[in-house]
Write a protein that holds these residues in place. Structure first.
Motif, short mmCIF file in Angstrom:
data_model
loop_
_atom_site.label_atom_id
_atom_site.label_comp_id
_atom_site.label_asym_id
_atom_site.label_seq_id
_atom_site.Cartn_x
_atom_site.Cartn_y
_atom_site.Cartn_z
N ASP A 134 -4.73 9.27 -3.20
CA ASP A 134 -4.27 10.81 -3.87
C ASP A 134 -4.87 12.22 -2.97
OD1 ASP A 134 -7.26 9.73 -4.35
OD2 ASP A 134 -7.17 10.41 -6.22
N LEU A 135 -6.07 11.92 -2.20
CA LEU A 135 -6.12 13.12 -1.21
C LEU A 135 -5.51 12.98 0.38
CD1 LEU A 135 -9.81 12.81 -2.08
CD2 LEU A 135 -8.29 14.80 -3.09
N ARG A 136 -5.61 14.43 0.97
CA ARG A 136 -5.10 13.79 2.48
C ARG A 136 -6.28 13.78 3.33
NH1 ARG A 136 -2.98 18.95 0.83
NH2 ARG A 136 -4.29 19.37 2.52
N PRO A 137 -5.98 13.03 4.56
CA PRO A 137 -7.43 12.65 5.05
C PRO A 137 -8.72 14.05 5.66
CG PRO A 137 -5.69 11.55 6.21
CD PRO A 137 -4.91 12.87 5.12
N GLU A 138 -7.93 15.34 6.20
CA GLU A 138 -8.24 16.63 6.52
C GLU A 138 -9.49 16.98 5.00
OE1 GLU A 138 -4.11 18.46 5.72
OE2 GLU A 138 -5.02 16.60 6.47
N THR A 139 -9.09 15.86 3.76
CA THR A 139 -9.78 17.05 3.13
C THR A 139 -11.25 15.65 3.24
OG1 THR A 139 -8.20 17.11 1.72
CG2 THR A 139 -10.42 17.27 0.67
N ILE A 140 -10.79 14.13 3.41
CA ILE A 140 -11.54 13.34 3.09
C ILE A 140 -12.61 13.85 4.56
CG2 ILE A 140 -12.25 10.63 3.61
CD1 ILE A 140 -11.04 11.61 1.08
N GLN A 141 -12.14 14.45 5.29
CA GLN A 141 -12.74 14.54 7.05
C GLN A 141 -13.37 16.18 6.20
OE1 GLN A 141 -13.29 13.45 10.18
NE2 GLN A 141 -14.92 15.45 10.49
N SER A 142 -13.26 16.99 5.61
CA SER A 142 -14.22 17.76 5.21
C SER A 142 -15.92 17.23 4.16
CB SER A 142 -13.27 19.27 4.47
OG SER A 142 -12.43 19.70 5.36
N MET A 143 -14.87 16.65 3.47
CA MET A 143 -16.02 16.18 2.55
C MET A 143 -17.09 15.14 3.18
SD MET A 143 -15.59 12.60 -0.61
CE MET A 143 -15.86 11.52 0.84
N LEU A 144 -16.61 13.99 4.39
CA LEU A 144 -17.66 13.72 5.04
C LEU A 144 -18.55 14.77 6.14
CD1 LEU A 144 -15.28 10.63 6.70
CD2 LEU A 144 -17.75 11.09 4.60
N GLU A 145 -17.66 15.71 6.22
CA GLU A 145 -18.31 17.10 7.50
C GLU A 145 -19.41 17.46 6.04
OE1 GLU A 145 -17.60 20.94 8.70
OE2 GLU A 145 -16.29 19.72 8.52
N TYR A 146 -19.30 17.99 4.85
CA TYR A 146 -20.01 18.37 3.69
C TYR A 146 -21.70 17.34 2.94
CZ TYR A 146 -22.38 19.29 -0.51
OH TYR A 146 -23.22 19.48 -1.34
N ILE A 147 -21.28 15.61 3.36
CA ILE A 147 -22.17 14.67 3.04
C ILE A 147 -23.61 14.42 3.86
CG2 ILE A 147 -22.49 12.05 3.10
CD1 ILE A 147 -20.20 12.66 1.03
N TYR A 148 -22.53 14.72 5.12
CA TYR A 148 -23.20 14.62 6.68
C TYR A 148 -24.38 15.87 7.06
CZ TYR A 148 -22.48 9.63 7.00
OH TYR A 148 -22.24 8.35 7.02
N THR A 149 -23.60 17.07 6.50
CA THR A 149 -24.67 17.94 7.31
C THR A 149 -25.38 19.08 6.39
OG1 THR A 149 -22.52 19.52 7.71
CG2 THR A 149 -22.52 17.49 9.65
N GLY A 150 -24.45 18.87 5.44
CA GLY A 150 -24.39 19.46 3.97
C GLY A 150 -23.57 20.98 4.09
N LYS A 151 -22.67 21.16 4.88
CA LYS A 151 -21.97 22.37 5.23
C LYS A 151 -20.75 21.96 5.50
CE LYS A 151 -23.49 22.99 10.02
NZ LYS A 151 -24.69 24.82 10.69
#
Length: 411
Positions: free
Chosen positions: A296-313
């Motif tokens: 239900d989500l696009r790959p670029e959205t998951i990439q942004s989510m992981l970016e936030y989880i790992y770096t906080g931004k």
């Protein structure tokens, strides 16, 4: 910062150097010129700089340029630093859309005014305009600190040519809104701490916390980028068919594949998200197969989510704000949800308000819902109800229509 090697009493000391040389040598008082020396006491003089920022949005800006009055003065609401010794002070921005007295032809004037405080403040300011791409433009900053007395104002009488702001190719105005951004730096008085004798911790003079956080973000970013070779233990597979009814808030490139696989680490995901923590703490399919399927989500959205989880931004939160908001809510990433919510608030317009209203209602966001309803009933109702988004997202939901009508009555 003190780079010292503290020797025992048997080592070469400053006092013994004086005795040996028969006097005081300048080299004895230059620790960086020596590799070893003893130290009996130390003191430190500190001065703190506090920075805070504020954005002022002026709607229908072009109307002020068309106003027959030769001089128009606009003032922002008061604002204050959120912390520090100057938190009790109040400031405001003052803008002359067609220039103040003394301004060159066709120039807008901008000033920062110190309106409340019990003492003089040493400060400097940096002014910018935020264009429709959320980029800072027309940056002007004070060359040095100035002393602000209560009631004083400083700024740029010739800030920017106002006739260029309305040019479409400049992208300065966003829906005829001028967004003025200011960052203010306040300089505190210098304070010299008491002298410390014998044992002291020179690590106190180094901001290890800041350096540690910067290093943590850097290392975790590399961990995400190179996770296939860094002992990742979970795969995230995204298989989403692109929607041809793209959101008005964000565009989707249907030529790109919406299938993606990401490598990650269970421990990090669980530490950042309660949803992932529950997923990996039980005998779930994802925990057993070490694979998370997302449809239900696009790959670029998951990439942004992981970016936030790992770096906080997230570097470009406005790239897919709506979907990132849904993603943050789904995985209970509260800070990311708040960041996306703020981005949505700044993107409310006649074309986007209907979808944002539905989104706020679905995710029970009172603040976002209140903001978009306020925009709708504040003189935009007729235009919004004629948009495709209104009929697609709101008109078919009686409860939402009723809320808007009730808000109109209160207005």
């Amino acid at each position: 910062m003190y780079n010292t090697v503290i020797k025992s009493s048997s080592s070469l000391s400053l006092a013994s150097n004086e005795s040996a040389s028969g006097g005081t040598s300048n080299s004895n008082f230059l620790p960086n010129m020596r590799n070893d020396y003893s130290l009996d006491s130390v003191c430190c003089t500190k001065r703190t700089l506090h920075s805070f920022s504020h954005m002022w949005i002026v709607e229908n800006f072009s109307s002020y340029l068309e106003d027959p009055e030769p001089i128009i003065c606009l003032s922002s609401s008061p604002f204050s630093p959120v912390s520090g010794v100057s938190a009790a002070t109040q400031w405001r921005l003052v803008c002359y859309p067609k220039g103040n007295y003394g301004a060159s032809s066709n120039y807008m004037s901008i000033f920062l005014e110190y309106i409340k405080g019990e003492r003089d403040i040493k400060a400097k300011a940096e002014y910018s305009l935020v264009n429709r791409k959320c980029e800072l433009t027309e940056m002007r900053k004070d060359a040095q600190f100035s002393v602000y007395k209560c009631g004083n104002s400083r700024g740029f009488i010739n800030y920017v040519k106002y006739d260029t702001l309305t040019l479409l190719e400049n992208d300065t105005l966003d829906d005829d809104k001028l967004k003025i951004y200011v960052r203010i730096t306040i300089m505190d008085d210098a304070i010299t701490e008491e002298t410390k004798y014998q044992e002291f911790d020179d690590a106190e003079s180094i901001n290890f916390t800041t350096r540690g956080l910067e290093g943590l973000v850097r290392d975790f970013s590399q961990l995400l980028i190179h996770s296939p070779s860094k002992m990742s233990d979970i795969k995230i597979k995204v298989n989403t068919i692109p929607s041809h009814n793209s959101h008005p808030i964000e565009s989707i490139d249907d030529s790109n594949s919406s299938i993606g696989t990401f490598s990650a680490h269970k421990l990090i995901l669980a530490a950042r998200s309660p949803v992932f923590a529950a997923m990996f703490s039980n005998c779930t399919l994802e925990n057993t197969t070490n694979t998370i399927e997302i449809n239900d989500l696009r790959p670029e959205t998951i990439q942004s989510m992981l970016e936030y989880i790992y770096t906080g931004k997230v570097n470009d939160i406005k790239k897919s704000t709506v979907e990132l908001y849904r993603c943050a809510d789904k995985y209970q990433l509260e800070d990311l949800r708040l960041q996306a919510e703020m981005a949505l608030m700044s993107s409310i317009s006649i074309d986007t308000s209907a979808e944002i209203l539905l989104l706020a209602d679905q995710h029970h966001s009172k603040d976002l819902k209140s903001r978009v309803i306020q925009f709708i009933v504040g003189g935009n109702l007729k235009a919004i109800t004629q948009t495709e988004g209104w009929h697609k997202y709101v008109a078919c939901i009686p409860d939402l229509v009723t809320e808007v009508i009730q808000a109109t009555t209160l207005e």
